[in-house]
Scaffold this active site. Structure first.
Site, mmCIF file in Angstrom:
data_model
loop_
_atom_site.group_PDB
_atom_site.id
_atom_site.type_symbol
_atom_site.label_atom_id
_atom_site.label_comp_id
_atom_site.label_asym_id
_atom_site.label_seq_id
_atom_site.Cartn_x
_atom_site.Cartn_y
_atom_site.Cartn_z
ATOM 1 N N LYS A 29 -57.024 -34.350 -3.152
ATOM 2 C CA LYS A 29 -55.981 -34.033 -2.169
ATOM 3 C C LYS A 29 -56.434 -34.616 -0.845
ATOM 4 O O LYS A 29 -57.373 -34.117 -0.228
ATOM 5 C CB LYS A 29 -55.777 -32.515 -2.053
ATOM 6 C CG LYS A 29 -54.633 -32.152 -1.098
ATOM 7 C CD LYS A 29 -54.351 -30.671 -1.122
ATOM 8 C CE LYS A 29 -53.097 -30.240 -0.375
ATOM 9 N NZ LYS A 29 -52.867 -30.852 0.926
ATOM 10 N N ARG A 81 -47.329 -37.563 3.918
ATOM 11 C CA ARG A 81 -46.576 -37.775 2.682
ATOM 12 C C ARG A 81 -45.612 -38.941 2.866
ATOM 13 O O ARG A 81 -44.902 -39.006 3.875
ATOM 14 C CB ARG A 81 -45.790 -36.502 2.364
ATOM 15 C CG ARG A 81 -44.978 -36.538 1.064
ATOM 16 C CD ARG A 81 -45.861 -36.120 -0.063
ATOM 17 N NE ARG A 81 -45.190 -36.004 -1.348
ATOM 18 C CZ ARG A 81 -44.909 -34.842 -1.940
ATOM 19 N NH1 ARG A 81 -45.162 -33.695 -1.313
ATOM 20 N NH2 ARG A 81 -44.369 -34.808 -3.136
ATOM 21 N N ARG A 130 -41.871 -36.940 4.467
ATOM 22 C CA ARG A 130 -41.600 -35.728 3.715
ATOM 23 C C ARG A 130 -40.245 -35.121 4.094
ATOM 24 O O ARG A 130 -39.547 -34.556 3.269
ATOM 25 C CB ARG A 130 -42.685 -34.693 4.000
ATOM 26 C CG ARG A 130 -42.505 -33.438 3.176
ATOM 27 C CD ARG A 130 -42.990 -32.207 3.882
ATOM 28 N NE ARG A 130 -44.404 -32.242 4.153
ATOM 29 C CZ ARG A 130 -45.309 -31.544 3.469
ATOM 30 N NH1 ARG A 130 -44.945 -30.814 2.458
ATOM 31 N NH2 ARG A 130 -46.561 -31.595 3.810
ATOM 32 N N GLU A 169 -49.340 -40.445 -0.462
ATOM 33 C CA GLU A 169 -49.857 -40.069 0.845
ATOM 34 C C GLU A 169 -50.343 -41.358 1.501
ATOM 35 O O GLU A 169 -50.960 -42.186 0.830
ATOM 36 C CB GLU A 169 -51.032 -39.113 0.589
ATOM 37 C CG GLU A 169 -51.518 -38.342 1.740
ATOM 38 C CD GLU A 169 -50.730 -37.044 1.987
ATOM 39 O OE1 GLU A 169 -49.718 -36.786 1.296
ATOM 40 O OE2 GLU A 169 -51.136 -36.303 2.888
ATOM 41 N N PHE A 180 -49.473 -40.698 -6.090
ATOM 42 C CA PHE A 180 -49.811 -39.724 -7.131
ATOM 43 C C PHE A 180 -48.649 -39.434 -8.068
ATOM 44 O O PHE A 180 -48.764 -38.618 -8.965
ATOM 45 C CB PHE A 180 -50.355 -38.418 -6.538
ATOM 46 C CG PHE A 180 -49.589 -37.870 -5.355
ATOM 47 C CD1 PHE A 180 -48.358 -37.286 -5.517
ATOM 48 C CD2 PHE A 180 -50.125 -37.960 -4.077
ATOM 49 C CE1 PHE A 180 -47.659 -36.774 -4.435
ATOM 50 C CE2 PHE A 180 -49.437 -37.456 -2.984
ATOM 51 C CZ PHE A 180 -48.191 -36.865 -3.163
ATOM 52 N N ARG A 219 -41.222 -25.792 -4.565
ATOM 53 C CA ARG A 219 -42.656 -25.582 -4.662
ATOM 54 C C ARG A 219 -42.927 -25.164 -6.093
ATOM 55 O O ARG A 219 -42.793 -24.007 -6.430
ATOM 56 C CB ARG A 219 -43.099 -24.481 -3.709
ATOM 57 C CG ARG A 219 -42.971 -24.860 -2.249
ATOM 58 C CD ARG A 219 -43.222 -23.678 -1.364
ATOM 59 N NE ARG A 219 -43.448 -22.466 -2.112
ATOM 60 C CZ ARG A 219 -44.562 -21.753 -2.060
ATOM 61 N NH1 ARG A 219 -45.555 -22.121 -1.317
ATOM 62 N NH2 ARG A 219 -44.668 -20.639 -2.737
ATOM 63 N N LYS A 253 -52.450 -26.293 -5.141
ATOM 64 C CA LYS A 253 -53.448 -26.888 -4.247
ATOM 65 C C LYS A 253 -54.619 -25.937 -4.093
ATOM 66 O O LYS A 253 -54.422 -24.734 -3.979
ATOM 67 C CB LYS A 253 -52.830 -27.224 -2.896
ATOM 68 C CG LYS A 253 -52.129 -26.073 -2.223
ATOM 69 C CD LYS A 253 -51.473 -26.495 -0.910
ATOM 70 C CE LYS A 253 -50.593 -25.385 -0.385
ATOM 71 N NZ LYS A 253 -49.813 -25.729 0.782
#
Ligand code: AMP
Length: 502
Positions: free
Chosen positions: A215, A220, A235, A264, A292, A363, A369
């Site tokens: 991470k 983003r 984002r 990212e 990712f 989410r 995370k």
């Protein structure tokens, strides 16, 4: 068809603000949309979610303050179309006399507005209507008014990244148009992650096989390529193509016709290593993307494919641009990767279910995370005036966790820790813009601002309504990139109990 009166929108907005019932809110907005002309549906949808279809139109705080002295009209004259056309004119103004022209155009609009209409327009122009919390309700109202299933409308809104555009399709194109899904070139609402309390917790829930990604703490990005055209979005779905030429160049060089990549972007050292966040403060920066996920490749949408299939697509098209990632089959290995990532100065790891689908705009629990300190994104509910050295500054903030059932945020603690003078100054000027009321000690706010706080854990509490209180909360930063609907929930916090063993 005659255009919908502005007064009808203002009245609905008032009805919506006056009731706590989601059903009544939805019903009121649906009735309004049903009265609107199909061309007006996207406009009304956009306004009621707190945004202007034209984006920013350059009417600043100073002019809005002046406009508050404008005498209202005793009669309602304006239609939705009148107001929208005026906003379009304002957005198009440029050149030497812009300020004066803008001033007189806005005054003309306000002269013809009643008092209630002026309040509504001021809110809209300042972005303070921010009925952002209402986006979900407006989405459901679009479904009710157009006779489409709610799930279909919700999904289309996430995949098109635009509720007004979804509303337009629902009204003019029906189910078929909504089912079309992703459009390369139009940003998709990004999937978000849930905080995990520990490696073991994530492992227990997502094992016996997981994807563990590094991470990285950058920004983003979502990159769309169609033929030779590359577009990059943040984002919050803002386009930033012009600001990231290196990303554009790298994606333009990939061997494919069309692709949507999720990742990212972050600064790298001279020798090309990703630079940990703490080191990015000074000096010349070069940056590069680390991807990712892959949501589309060469005409095939992958959003409903399991993660491993999306990662296979990512590997096939952009192997050199991937974030470090591995399929892992043991909790110890997850822990090792987590420790390695933290030791290298990065934020932690993302643990992902191998068969999770891409939950656009949500989410998902299939992305968790893990960070060394627990950080949560909470909503600011109020702030108390400081004392001593902090006299005159809004300091101690009241923090709320999201109610997963959609109710108002639930208070879980207060903090004045971690605030620099700069941040205190910002809070003191920003909070009154979100004010609902105040007393001698406290300014109460609409639940609109999201702040990231670090905590040592949570404890049982009889004082706070959710039954949990934060332990040693300190502010890390505000999160303008997140809306209150993306804040962490009370359930995320209660999951931290008992205190970490990891
Ligand atoms: P947070 O902002 O703390 O909620 O964490 C989620 C964010 O982490 C995402 O929106 C991404 O910007 C970022 N991120 C960094 N690495 C990854 C990764 N491997 N997978 C997903 N998100 C990542």
């Amino acid at each position: 068809m005659t255009s919908l009166p502005l007064a009808a929108v203002v009245e609905t907005s008032a009805t919506v603000a006056a009731t706590r019932s989601r059903t009544e809110k939805t019903q009121a907005i649906a009735e309004l949309l049903a009265k609107a002309d199909p061309d007006e549906v996207p406009i009304v949808t956009s306004w009621l979610s707190g945004a202007l279809p034209q984006g920013r139109i350059g009417v600043g705080w100073a002019s809005l303050r002046k406009l508050s002295q404008q005498r209202p009209s005793s009669r309602s004259w304006l239609s939705v179309d009148d107001v929208d056309s005026t906003f379009t004119v304002l957005a198009a103004l440029s050149g030497p006399n812009t300020t004066r022209a803008r001033g007189s155009t806005v005054i003309g609009l306000f002269e013809r507005s009643t008092e209630a209409e002026q309040v509504f327009l001021r809110g809209l122009l300042s972005g303070e209507v921010r009925q952002g919390a209402l986006a979900g309700v407006v989405t459901d109202a679009v479904a009710v008014a157009s006779g489409m299933p709610k799930e279909l409308v919700r999904r289309a809104a996430m995949l098109l990244g635009s509720l007004p555009e979804t509303a337009r399709l629902a009204f003019v194109g029906g189910a078929e148009a909504l089912e079309r899904g992703i459009v390369v070139g139009r940003p998709v609402e990004p999937m978000l992650a849930t905080p995990a309390a520990s490696v073991d917790e994530a492992w227990t829930e997502l094992g016996p096989q997981v994807v563990v990604d590094a991470k990285y703490d950058g920004a983003r990005i979502q990159v769309h390529r169609s033929g030779s055209e590359v577009r990059v979005f943040t984002r919050s779905l803002r386009e930033i193509t012009g600001a990231v030429p290196e990303v554009v160049r790298l994606v333009a060089d990939l061997e494919c016709e069309s692709v949507i990549l999720d990742g990212e972007t972050l600064a790298v050292t001279e020798d090309g290593r990703p630079r940990p966040f703490q080191e990015t403060m000074s000096g010349m920066q070069t940056s590069r993307p680390y991807f990712f996920d892959c949501l589309h490749l060469d005409g095939v949408d992958l959003i409903d494919e399991p993660l491993v299939a999306r990662l296979a697509a990512l590997e096939s098209v952009a192997s050199s641009l991937r974030i470090p990632s591995a399929v892992v089959t043991g909790a110890d290995e997850v822990r090792n990767r987590f420790e390695e990532s933290v030791a290298a100065g990065h934020e932690g790891v993302m643990v992902k279910s191998t068969d999770g689908l891409y939950a656009a705009g949500r989410r998902g629990r299939t992305w968790q995370k893990i960070k060394p300190v627990h950080t949560f994104d909470l909503v600011v509910l109020a702030a108390e005036w400081g004392s001593g050295r902090r006299r005159g500054w809004l300091s101690n903030i009241h923090l709320g966790a999201r109610d997963p059932a959609g109710g108002s945020p639930i208070m879980v603690g207060k903090t004045f820790k971690g605030m620099t003078d700069e941040l205190l100054t910002w809070q003191t000027s920003e909070f009154p813009k979100h004010e609902t009321s105040r007393d001698a000690h406290t300014v109460y706010l609409r639940p609109e601002l999201v702040v990231e706080v670090a905590i040592d854990g949570v404890q049982r509490s009889s004082r706070y309504p959710g039954g949990v209180a934060l332990r040693f909360a300190r502010v890390i930063r505000y999160r303008p990139d997140k809306t209150p609907e993306q804040a962490d929930t009370i359930a995320d916090l209660t999951r931290l109990r008992p205190p970490l063993v990891d």
